[in-house]
Design a protein around this motif. Structure first.
Motif, PDB file in Angstrom:
ATOM      1  N   GLU A   1      19.881   9.183  -8.608  1.00  0.00           N
ATOM      2  CA  GLU A   1      20.579   9.263  -7.338  1.00  0.00           C
ATOM      3  C   GLU A   1      20.112  10.452  -6.498  1.00  0.00           C
ATOM      4  N   PHE A   2      19.654  11.502  -7.164  1.00  0.00           N
ATOM      5  CA  PHE A   2      19.276  12.730  -6.463  1.00  0.00           C
ATOM      6  C   PHE A   2      17.759  12.955  -6.437  1.00  0.00           C
ATOM      7  N   LEU A   3      17.004  11.974  -6.904  1.00  0.00           N
ATOM      8  CA  LEU A   3      15.554  12.108  -6.994  1.00  0.00           C
ATOM      9  C   LEU A   3      14.884  11.576  -5.723  1.00  0.00           C
ATOM     10  N   LEU A   4      14.056  12.404  -5.100  1.00  0.00           N
ATOM     11  CA  LEU A   4      13.271  11.982  -3.939  1.00  0.00           C
ATOM     12  C   LEU A   4      11.848  11.708  -4.406  1.00  0.00           C
ATOM     13  N   THR A   5      11.490  10.452  -4.488  1.00  0.00           N
ATOM     14  CA  THR A   5      10.162  10.104  -4.991  1.00  0.00           C
ATOM     15  C   THR A   5       9.137  10.211  -3.874  1.00  0.00           C
ATOM     16  N   ARG A   6       7.984  10.771  -4.206  1.00  0.00           N
ATOM     17  CA  ARG A   6       6.846  10.861  -3.303  1.00  0.00           C
ATOM     18  C   ARG A   6       5.802   9.835  -3.727  1.00  0.00           C
ATOM     19  N   PRO A   7       4.671   9.717  -3.016  1.00  0.00           N
ATOM     20  CA  PRO A   7       3.757   8.587  -3.237  1.00  0.00           C
ATOM     21  C   PRO A   7       3.333   8.347  -4.689  1.00  0.00           C
ATOM     22  N   LEU A   8       2.967   9.391  -5.443  1.00  0.00           N
ATOM     23  CA  LEU A   8       2.477   9.164  -6.809  1.00  0.00           C
ATOM     24  C   LEU A   8       3.553   8.552  -7.691  1.00  0.00           C
TER      25      LEU A   8
ATOM     26  N   ASP B   1       7.466  -2.208  -9.726  1.00  0.00           N
ATOM     27  CA  ASP B   1       7.182  -3.403 -10.533  1.00  0.00           C
ATOM     28  C   ASP B   1       6.242  -4.356  -9.812  1.00  0.00           C
ATOM     29  N   GLU B   2       6.231  -4.277  -8.474  1.00  0.00           N
ATOM     30  CA  GLU B   2       5.426  -5.202  -7.681  1.00  0.00           C
ATOM     31  C   GLU B   2       3.974  -4.712  -7.619  1.00  0.00           C
ATOM     32  N   PRO B   3       3.034  -5.641  -7.341  1.00  0.00           N
ATOM     33  CA  PRO B   3       1.633  -5.233  -7.178  1.00  0.00           C
ATOM     34  C   PRO B   3       1.513  -4.145  -6.110  1.00  0.00           C
ATOM     35  N   THR B   4       0.830  -3.067  -6.457  1.00  0.00           N
ATOM     36  CA  THR B   4       0.756  -1.901  -5.577  1.00  0.00           C
ATOM     37  C   THR B   4      -0.658  -1.345  -5.545  1.00  0.00           C
ATOM     38  N   VAL B   5      -1.138  -1.041  -4.357  1.00  0.00           N
ATOM     39  CA  VAL B   5      -2.392  -0.309  -4.194  1.00  0.00           C
ATOM     40  C   VAL B   5      -2.024   1.122  -3.846  1.00  0.00           C
ATOM     41  N   LEU B   6      -2.453   2.068  -4.700  1.00  0.00           N
ATOM     42  CA  LEU B   6      -2.197   3.488  -4.460  1.00  0.00           C
ATOM     43  C   LEU B   6      -3.458   4.106  -3.864  1.00  0.00           C
ATOM     44  N   LEU B   7      -3.354   4.565  -2.632  1.00  0.00           N
ATOM     45  CA  LEU B   7      -4.477   5.207  -1.951  1.00  0.00           C
ATOM     46  C   LEU B   7      -4.252   6.718  -1.941  1.00  0.00           C
TER      47      LEU B   7
ATOM     48  N   LEU C   1       0.843  -1.191   0.000  1.00  0.00           N
ATOM     49  CA  LEU C   1       0.000   0.000   0.000  1.00  0.00           C
ATOM     50  C   LEU C   1       0.877   1.239   0.000  1.00  0.00           C
ATOM     51  N   VAL C   2       0.658   2.102  -0.993  1.00  0.00           N
ATOM     52  CA  VAL C   2       1.322   3.410  -1.039  1.00  0.00           C
ATOM     53  C   VAL C   2       0.229   4.452  -0.835  1.00  0.00           C
ATOM     54  N   ARG C   3       0.393   5.304   0.181  1.00  0.00           N
ATOM     55  CA  ARG C   3      -0.677   6.226   0.551  1.00  0.00           C
ATOM     56  C   ARG C   3      -0.248   7.680   0.390  1.00  0.00           C
ATOM     57  N   LEU C   4      -1.069   8.439  -0.320  1.00  0.00           N
ATOM     58  CA  LEU C   4      -0.911   9.887  -0.392  1.00  0.00           C
ATOM     59  C   LEU C   4      -2.039  10.506   0.420  1.00  0.00           C
ATOM     60  N   GLN C   5      -1.696  11.046   1.590  1.00  0.00           N
ATOM     61  CA  GLN C   5      -2.689  11.709   2.425  1.00  0.00           C
ATOM     62  C   GLN C   5      -2.823  13.154   1.964  1.00  0.00           C
ATOM     63  N   CYS C   6      -3.996  13.524   1.487  1.00  0.00           N
ATOM     64  CA  CYS C   6      -4.197  14.859   0.933  1.00  0.00           C
ATOM     65  C   CYS C   6      -4.531  15.858   2.036  1.00  0.00           C
TER      66      CYS C   6
ATOM     67  N   ARG D   1       5.431  17.363  -2.674  1.00  0.00           N
ATOM     68  CA  ARG D   1       5.021  16.400  -1.650  1.00  0.00           C
ATOM     69  C   ARG D   1       4.226  15.235  -2.228  1.00  0.00           C
ATOM     70  N   ALA D   2       3.624  15.437  -3.382  1.00  0.00           N
ATOM     71  CA  ALA D   2       2.791  14.389  -3.972  1.00  0.00           C
ATOM     72  C   ALA D   2       3.537  13.556  -5.002  1.00  0.00           C
ATOM     73  N   LEU D   3       4.456  14.185  -5.730  1.00  0.00           N
ATOM     74  CA  LEU D   3       5.054  13.535  -6.890  1.00  0.00           C
ATOM     75  C   LEU D   3       6.542  13.264  -6.707  1.00  0.00           C
ATOM     76  N   TYR D   4       7.339  14.317  -6.686  1.00  0.00           N
ATOM     77  CA  TYR D   4       8.783  14.157  -6.502  1.00  0.00           C
ATOM     78  C   TYR D   4       9.405  15.522  -6.225  1.00  0.00           C
ATOM     79  N   GLU D   5      10.624  15.490  -5.727  1.00  0.00           N
ATOM     80  CA  GLU D   5      11.438  16.693  -5.646  1.00  0.00           C
ATOM     81  C   GLU D   5      12.893  16.267  -5.727  1.00  0.00           C
ATOM     82  N   TRP D   6      13.749  17.224  -5.981  1.00  0.00           N
ATOM     83  CA  TRP D   6      15.173  16.940  -6.062  1.00  0.00           C
ATOM     84  C   TRP D   6      15.830  17.173  -4.703  1.00  0.00           C
ATOM     85  N   ASN D   7      16.828  16.345  -4.422  1.00  0.00           N
ATOM     86  CA  ASN D   7      17.579  16.470  -3.181  1.00  0.00           C
ATOM     87  C   ASN D   7      18.613  17.585  -3.363  1.00  0.00           C
TER      88      ASN D   7
END
Length: 294
Positions: free
Chosen positions: A118-125, A132-138, A70-75, A83-89
């Motif tokens: 290497e410098f990418l900070l991924t957020r929930p989306l 690659d694995e089965p994922t539920v995006l909430l 489960l990957v959760r984005l609390q709005c 905060r939702a998608l990505y930002e750079w370190n």
């Protein structure tokens, strides 16, 4: 290289009902059918309804039933792309730039070096898109975000892809099972709704809620369960700031078991009302309307 064969999320609505029930989440036919279609059609599922009816828990139950992460984005109000998608370190990028000073390195080379994974900070989306694995995006309580955030969601939910200017377009290898929840505090855009299947969840009827309570608290006596559900129904009919949720019904049941209460009389209700009503004004109204005190 061996090709991975994706297993369907569910084989039928009946399969949904059985597997979610095994995790403790009881569904009605509409919920089972819509959840099945969300997986079969690979369409996001928008679930609307009052707070506490099991919208968020549906996504969690799908994850438990299918073994997915489960990957959760609390709005919330003010949520942005970083905060939702990505930002750079930026701190790490600055350190790399400083380390490259004094070397025979062009700015173009340095630029290409610091805008990498290497410098990418991924957020929930983005995290859910890249897995690659089965994922539920909430995407929880989407109605609490600003309207602008819906534009961010459109690309993700339309094509399950994200465009990162420095890296290009990242497309999902395996589409996640997406659940968006909304308490309907504001109207969502038609563009967002068009990309989703829709399910409205409301408080269950007395019989269904009794089944839910007993499935979660099997040691509760049947008579007390009926009294509890009837009292919760009466509370929900009052004009309260916050009506009791299903989770609070279950908490109340556990409270009664812990206190060894075998009859939910006026005194028992009065003594334990704080488990289900969390506002003083709601408790006062309940006491007055239900006439708990002489």
């Amino acid at each position: 290289m061996r090709e991975t064969v994706e297993v369907p999320w569910f084989s039928s609505p009946d399969d949904v009902a059985a597997r979610l029930s095994a995790t403790g989440y009881l569904t009605d036919p509409a919920t089972a059918t819509t959840a099945y279609l969300a997986g079969a059609l690979e369409k996001p599922l928008l679930v609307e309804g009052p707070a506490g009816v099991g919208k968020t828990e549906l996504a969690k139950a799908v994850a438990r039933a299918t073994g997915a992460d489960l990957v959760r984005l609390q709005c919330y109000e003010g949520l942005d792309e970083a905060r939702a998608l990505y930002e750079w370190n930026y701190k790490k990028q600055l350190l790399r730039i400083q380390a490259s000073q004094g070397h025979d390195t062009s700015w173009a080379e340095t630029h290409d070096d610091i805008f990498t994974d290497e410098f990418l900070l991924t957020r929930p989306l983005l995290t859910a898109i890249r897995r690659d694995e089965p994922t539920v995006l909430l995407i929880d309580e989407v109605d609490k975000t600003d309207v602008e955030v819906e534009g961010l969601l459109l690309e993700v939910l339309s094509d399950f892809q994200v465009t990162i200017p420095e890296l290009g377009t990242v497309t999902a290898v395996r589409r996640p099972f997406v659940v968006l929840t909304s308490n309907a505090s504001r109207e969502l855009s038609e563009a967002l709704k068009r990309r989703c299947l829709y399910l409205h969840l409301d408080y269950p009827d007395a019989e269904r809620e009794r089944e839910i309570v007993l499935s979660q608290v099997p040691e509760l006596e049947a008579l007390v369960a009926e009294q509890l559900v009837a009292t919760v129904g009466r509370l929900r009919d009052l004009e309260l700031k916050k009506a009791p949720s299903i989770a609070e019904s279950v908490d109340w049941a556990r409270t009664l078991v812990a206190l060894e209460i075998r009859e939910l009389d006026d005194k028992a209700v009065d003594d334990t009302l704080g488990v289900v009503l969390k506002h003083a004004s709601d408790q006062e109204r309940a006491v007055r309307e239900l006439r708990l005190r002489k």
